[in-house]
Design a protein around this motif. Structure first.
Motif, mmCIF file in Angstrom:
data_model
loop_
_atom_site.group_PDB
_atom_site.id
_atom_site.type_symbol
_atom_site.label_atom_id
_atom_site.label_comp_id
_atom_site.label_asym_id
_atom_site.label_seq_id
_atom_site.Cartn_x
_atom_site.Cartn_y
_atom_site.Cartn_z
ATOM 1 N N ASP A 36 42.006 38.511 35.632
ATOM 2 C CA ASP A 36 40.778 39.275 35.814
ATOM 3 C C ASP A 36 41.044 40.636 36.440
ATOM 4 N N ASP A 59 39.793 40.513 40.337
ATOM 5 C CA ASP A 59 38.414 40.924 40.087
ATOM 6 C C ASP A 59 38.476 42.143 39.192
ATOM 7 N N ARG A 60 37.646 42.172 38.188
ATOM 8 C CA ARG A 60 37.646 43.298 37.261
ATOM 9 C C ARG A 60 37.344 44.623 37.951
ATOM 10 N N PRO A 85 42.137 44.437 36.635
ATOM 11 C CA PRO A 85 42.172 45.504 35.630
ATOM 12 C C PRO A 85 43.608 45.740 35.162
#
Length: 185
Positions: A140, A94-95, A142
């Motif tokens: 996805d 997840d970003r 970071p």
């Protein structure tokens, strides 16, 4: 059991990339899956992908599964872990994920005391037992999170814990990445 031929798959420098094509999830397969599976994940092989992944894992390679949403990447990995009776640690890319959520973080107390809290990746690394680390939607994550996992994904097979100065060896972990590429040819 003979060793499967890995030449049909695109090889990454430190692993193997398997591309799961949409035809693997055609209507007949979906109907068969719906009929056989009511409450749990079971992967129905469409070729020799399970043997290919197992061969790559035995060789100590990081496996990357690429395919469109709904193709069965997560179901495949979950079923393999269950069939092999291996613990499965899943990280959802997840970003908004933070390094401390994935690897761990320290808590500082008054008086200078510090407590380090392991995240799921560090816990899997410390367990020193054969298991699968599955990173879904890996690309996805970071950049700082993905980069911190880099030493686990290559020949070093270790997690560098920056806050504690530890290097946790991870050859016991089978690492599988999954992602949805923008386009599959």
């Amino acid at each position: 059991m003979s060793n499967p031929d890995l030449s049909n798959y695109q090889k990454a420098p430190n692993g193997i990339t398997m591309v799961l094509k949409p035809e693997a999830a055609d209507g007949r397969l979906r109907a068969k899956l719906a009929e056989q599976v009511k409450t749990e994940s079971i992967h129905i092989p469409t070729g020799n992908e399970v043997e290919q992944i197992r061969a790559a894992r035995r060789a100590g390679l990081t496996v990357a599964l690429a395919g469109p949403p709904g193709i069965g990447k997560t179901t495949l990995v979950t079923s393999m872990a269950k069939e092999e009776n291996l613990p499965l640690t899943t990280i959802m890319g997840d970003r908004r994920s933070k390094l401390y959520q994935v690897v761990g973080h320290s808590i500082d107390f008054d008086g200078g005391a510090m407590l380090y809290m392991d995240g799921p990746v560090a816990l899997a690394a410390r367990a020193k037992m054969k298991s699968i680390l599955y990173i879904d939607e890996a690309f996805d994550l970071p950049a700082d999170v993905y980069t911190s996992l880099g030493s686990m994904l290559d020949h070093r097979a270790s997690l560098i814990m920056q806050e504690t100065g530890e290097e946790l060896k991870t050859p016991h972990l089978s690492i599988i990445l999954a992602f949805n590429p923008p386009q599959i040819d």
